[in-house]
Design a protein around this motif. Sequence first.
Motif, PDB file in Angstrom:
ATOM      1  N   ILE A 154       0.795  -1.069   0.000  1.00 20.79           N
ATOM      2  CA  ILE A 154       0.153   0.136  -0.013  1.00 20.79           C
ATOM      3  C   ILE A 154       0.927   1.405  -0.105  1.00 20.79           C
ATOM      4  CG2 ILE A 154      -1.613   1.271   1.327  1.00 20.79           C
ATOM      5  CD1 ILE A 154      -2.862  -1.369   2.380  1.00 20.79           C
ATOM      6  N   GLY A 155       1.976   1.162   0.679  1.00 19.42           N
ATOM      7  CA  GLY A 155       2.793   2.288   0.943  1.00 19.42           C
ATOM      8  C   GLY A 155       3.900   2.172   1.846  1.00 19.42           C
ATOM      9  N   LYS A 156       4.713   3.272   1.792  1.00 17.24           N
ATOM     10  CA  LYS A 156       6.063   3.313   2.782  1.00 17.24           C
ATOM     11  C   LYS A 156       5.816   4.140   4.005  1.00 17.24           C
ATOM     12  CE  LYS A 156      10.657   4.968   2.735  1.00 17.24           C
ATOM     13  NZ  LYS A 156      11.837   5.603   1.775  1.00 17.24           N
ATOM     14  N   ALA A 157       5.982   3.593   5.189  1.00 16.97           N
ATOM     15  CA  ALA A 157       5.729   4.273   6.458  1.00 16.97           C
ATOM     16  C   ALA A 157       6.796   5.409   6.215  1.00 16.97           C
ATOM     17  CB  ALA A 157       5.805   3.434   7.622  1.00 16.97           C
ATOM     18  N   VAL A 158       6.417   6.706   6.626  1.00 16.50           N
ATOM     19  CA  VAL A 158       7.519   7.808   6.295  1.00 16.50           C
ATOM     20  C   VAL A 158       7.775   8.505   7.731  1.00 16.50           C
ATOM     21  CG1 VAL A 158       7.584   8.078   4.051  1.00 16.50           C
ATOM     22  CG2 VAL A 158       5.803   9.167   5.457  1.00 16.50           C
ATOM     23  N   VAL A 159       6.584   8.533   8.502  1.00 15.76           N
ATOM     24  CA  VAL A 159       6.605   9.315   9.941  1.00 15.76           C
ATOM     25  C   VAL A 159       5.568   8.753  10.822  1.00 15.76           C
ATOM     26  CG1 VAL A 159       5.954  11.474  10.848  1.00 15.76           C
ATOM     27  CG2 VAL A 159       6.879  11.577   8.649  1.00 15.76           C
ATOM     28  N   ARG A 160       6.213   8.544  12.009  1.00 19.52           N
ATOM     29  CA  ARG A 160       5.643   8.232  13.472  1.00 19.52           C
ATOM     30  C   ARG A 160       5.147   9.476  13.906  1.00 19.52           C
ATOM     31  NH1 ARG A 160       8.706   4.964  16.474  1.00 19.52           N
ATOM     32  NH2 ARG A 160       9.957   6.660  17.064  1.00 19.52           N
ATOM     33  N   TYR A 161       3.942   9.737  13.938  1.00 22.29           N
ATOM     34  CA  TYR A 161       3.381  10.810  14.455  1.00 22.29           C
ATOM     35  C   TYR A 161       2.499  10.910  15.673  1.00 22.29           C
ATOM     36  CZ  TYR A 161      -1.369   9.543  12.641  1.00 22.29           C
ATOM     37  OH  TYR A 161      -2.559   8.991  12.642  1.00 22.29           O
ATOM     38  N   TRP A 162       2.227   9.717  16.239  1.00 22.93           N
ATOM     39  CA  TRP A 162       1.683   9.591  17.482  1.00 22.93           C
ATOM     40  C   TRP A 162       2.228   8.375  18.157  1.00 22.93           C
ATOM     41  CZ3 TRP A 162      -1.124  12.797  20.318  1.00 22.93           C
ATOM     42  CH2 TRP A 162      -1.862  12.343  21.325  1.00 22.93           C
ATOM     43  N   PRO A 163       2.742   8.370  19.482  1.00 30.29           N
ATOM     44  CA  PRO A 163       2.544   9.541  20.280  1.00 30.29           C
ATOM     45  C   PRO A 163       3.589  10.677  20.100  1.00 30.29           C
ATOM     46  CG  PRO A 163       3.749   7.597  21.501  1.00 30.29           C
ATOM     47  CD  PRO A 163       3.212   7.247  20.195  1.00 30.29           C
ATOM     48  N   LEU A 164       3.143  11.841  20.079  1.00 31.23           N
ATOM     49  CA  LEU A 164       4.169  13.192  19.775  1.00 31.23           C
ATOM     50  C   LEU A 164       5.381  12.913  20.609  1.00 31.23           C
ATOM     51  CD1 LEU A 164       1.359  16.017  20.421  1.00 31.23           C
ATOM     52  CD2 LEU A 164       2.297  14.871  18.014  1.00 31.23           C
ATOM     53  N   SER A 165       5.553  12.291  21.523  1.00 31.53           N
ATOM     54  CA  SER A 165       6.852  12.417  22.332  1.00 31.53           C
ATOM     55  C   SER A 165       7.712  11.414  21.752  1.00 31.53           C
ATOM     56  CB  SER A 165       6.600  11.693  23.831  1.00 31.53           C
ATOM     57  OG  SER A 165       6.067  10.389  23.716  1.00 31.53           O
ATOM     58  N   ARG A 166       7.253  10.526  20.842  1.00 33.59           N
ATOM     59  CA  ARG A 166       8.196   9.560  19.861  1.00 33.59           C
ATOM     60  C   ARG A 166       8.141   9.663  18.459  1.00 33.59           C
ATOM     61  NH1 ARG A 166       9.098   4.399  20.351  1.00 33.59           N
ATOM     62  NH2 ARG A 166       7.118   3.746  19.285  1.00 33.59           N
ATOM     63  N   GLY A 167       7.546  10.825  18.111  1.00 34.29           N
ATOM     64  CA  GLY A 167       7.550  11.373  16.794  1.00 34.29           C
ATOM     65  C   GLY A 167       8.950  11.186  15.845  1.00 34.29           C
ATOM     66  N   THR A 168       8.807  10.638  14.899  1.00 35.27           N
ATOM     67  CA  THR A 168      10.233  10.583  14.223  1.00 35.27           C
ATOM     68  C   THR A 168       9.865  10.157  12.585  1.00 35.27           C
ATOM     69  OG1 THR A 168      12.310   9.454  14.147  1.00 35.27           O
ATOM     70  CG2 THR A 168      10.364   7.930  14.372  1.00 35.27           C
ATOM     71  N   ILE A 169      10.728  10.691  11.736  1.00 37.97           N
ATOM     72  CA  ILE A 169      10.893  10.424  10.508  1.00 37.97           C
ATOM     73  C   ILE A 169      11.690   9.385  10.268  1.00 37.97           C
ATOM     74  CG2 ILE A 169      11.579  11.183   8.162  1.00 37.97           C
ATOM     75  CD1 ILE A 169      11.251  13.966   9.207  1.00 37.97           C
ATOM     76  N   PHE A 170      10.997   8.135   9.424  1.00 39.52           N
ATOM     77  CA  PHE A 170      11.858   7.045   9.270  1.00 39.52           C
ATOM     78  C   PHE A 170      12.774   7.046   7.806  1.00 39.52           C
ATOM     79  CE2 PHE A 170       7.678   5.369  10.944  1.00 39.52           C
ATOM     80  CZ  PHE A 170       8.048   4.912  11.994  1.00 39.52           C
ATOM     81  N   THR A 171      14.020   6.537   8.188  1.00 38.74           N
ATOM     82  CA  THR A 171      15.099   6.606   7.161  1.00 38.74           C
ATOM     83  C   THR A 171      15.296   4.920   6.883  1.00 38.74           C
ATOM     84  OG1 THR A 171      16.734   6.896   8.861  1.00 38.74           O
ATOM     85  CG2 THR A 171      15.688   8.650   7.652  1.00 38.74           C
ATOM     86  N   THR A 172      16.314   4.803   5.926  1.00 36.62           N
ATOM     87  CA  THR A 172      16.794   3.448   5.489  1.00 36.62           C
ATOM     88  C   THR A 172      17.805   3.172   6.629  1.00 36.62           C
ATOM     89  OG1 THR A 172      15.878   3.723   3.325  1.00 36.62           O
ATOM     90  CG2 THR A 172      17.486   1.921   3.931  1.00 36.62           C
ATOM     91  N   PRO A 173      17.839   2.156   7.358  1.00 38.47           N
ATOM     92  CA  PRO A 173      18.945   1.717   8.037  1.00 38.47           C
ATOM     93  C   PRO A 173      20.246   1.713   7.447  1.00 38.47           C
ATOM     94  CG  PRO A 173      17.180   0.424   8.750  1.00 38.47           C
ATOM     95  CD  PRO A 173      16.906   1.074   7.625  1.00 38.47           C
ATOM     96  N   ASP A 174      21.395   1.946   8.000  1.00 42.26           N
ATOM     97  CA  ASP A 174      22.631   2.025   7.316  1.00 42.26           C
ATOM     98  C   ASP A 174      23.013   0.841   6.753  1.00 42.26           C
ATOM     99  OD1 ASP A 174      22.869   4.833   7.737  1.00 42.26           O
ATOM    100  OD2 ASP A 174      24.094   4.498   9.631  1.00 42.26           O
ATOM    101  N   GLY A 175      22.691  -0.417   7.692  1.00 43.55           N
ATOM    102  CA  GLY A 175      23.149  -1.832   7.232  1.00 43.55           C
ATOM    103  C   GLY A 175      22.706  -2.414   5.711  1.00 43.55           C
ATOM    104  N   PHE A 176      21.825  -1.751   5.363  1.00 42.34           N
ATOM    105  CA  PHE A 176      21.283  -2.026   3.984  1.00 42.34           C
ATOM    106  C   PHE A 176      22.076  -1.353   2.743  1.00 42.34           C
ATOM    107  CE2 PHE A 176      17.631  -3.094   6.571  1.00 42.34           C
ATOM    108  CZ  PHE A 176      17.027  -4.361   6.040  1.00 42.34           C
ATOM    109  N   ALA A 177      22.827  -0.218   3.205  1.00 46.13           N
ATOM    110  CA  ALA A 177      23.419   0.586   2.030  1.00 46.13           C
ATOM    111  C   ALA A 177      24.723  -0.289   1.581  1.00 46.13           C
ATOM    112  CB  ALA A 177      24.027   1.644   2.623  1.00 46.13           C
ATOM    113  N   LYS A 178      25.031  -1.466   2.245  1.00 40.85           N
ATOM    114  CA  LYS A 178      26.204  -2.029   1.613  1.00 40.85           C
ATOM    115  C   LYS A 178      25.859  -3.477   0.858  1.00 40.85           C
ATOM    116  CE  LYS A 178      26.939  -4.925   5.942  1.00 40.85           C
ATOM    117  NZ  LYS A 178      27.730  -5.019   7.094  1.00 40.85           N
ATOM    118  N   ILE A 179      24.549  -3.671   0.899  1.00 41.65           N
ATOM    119  CA  ILE A 179      23.749  -4.828   0.196  1.00 41.65           C
ATOM    120  C   ILE A 179      23.618  -4.279  -1.410  1.00 41.65           C
ATOM    121  CG2 ILE A 179      22.044  -6.442   0.064  1.00 41.65           C
ATOM    122  CD1 ILE A 179      23.738  -6.633   2.712  1.00 41.65           C
ATOM    123  N   GLU A 180      24.157  -5.102  -2.109  1.00 43.65           N
ATOM    124  CA  GLU A 180      23.904  -5.081  -3.535  1.00 43.65           C
ATOM    125  C   GLU A 180      23.296  -6.087  -4.169  1.00 43.65           C
ATOM    126  OE1 GLU A 180      28.068  -5.018  -5.188  1.00 43.65           O
ATOM    127  OE2 GLU A 180      28.794  -3.387  -3.858  1.00 43.65           O
TER     128      GLU A 180
END
Length: 196
Positions: free
Chosen positions: A170-196
């Motif tokens: 359906i789509g990619k999770a981009v932001v956790r907006y609730w609860p406000l205290s744990r709000g964050t923007i999701f990024t690709t974890p670094d471990g995947f960068a070296k995978i080809e």
Amino acid sequence: MTAVTKKAEGVEKKKKSGFRETILLLVLGVGIALLLQAFVVGSFYIPSESMQNTLKINDRVFVNKLAGAPERGDIVVFKGWNGEDTIKRVIGVGGDRVVCCDSKKRLTINGKALDEPYLYPGDFASGDKFDVTVPQGKVWLMGDHRSASADARSHMEEPGEGFISVDDVIGKAVVRYWPLSRGTIFTTPDGFAKIE
């Protein structure tokens, strides 16, 4: 007709016109919101512990429905194995060979060990050994709380062999907006960068 009567009629017409405009704007706003919800951005709540600690029960996330094809490391909402909306992390995409586990109990993708700092504290890559090659147009999805996640590993004996079609994402999770205290923007974890 007196000036007072004309003035009263003018005020009445303005009231009716203002009311109509308000209703029209309200209907238009609701229509735009529904279109955005249907085609662009969705809001989803987290019903289980399968993605802890990245996502906890009752967290809420915004999902970008126009994010394009899922990539390794993305957190995605998809039509799950039981037909319900489900959220997991993309571990492998079409053509990837995903194996569990190496001598250090890590997943490998295309022969390279995957560093997974997002795993639930004290958890491990997988209690089940597997060696799969992801077909084109499919993804291999796993929860971050592996010992509590009914993910691709749990469905390997079924007709789809645990894989999910890219069309069912359906789509990619981009932001956790609730609860406000744990709000964050999701990024690709670094471990995947070296995978080809």
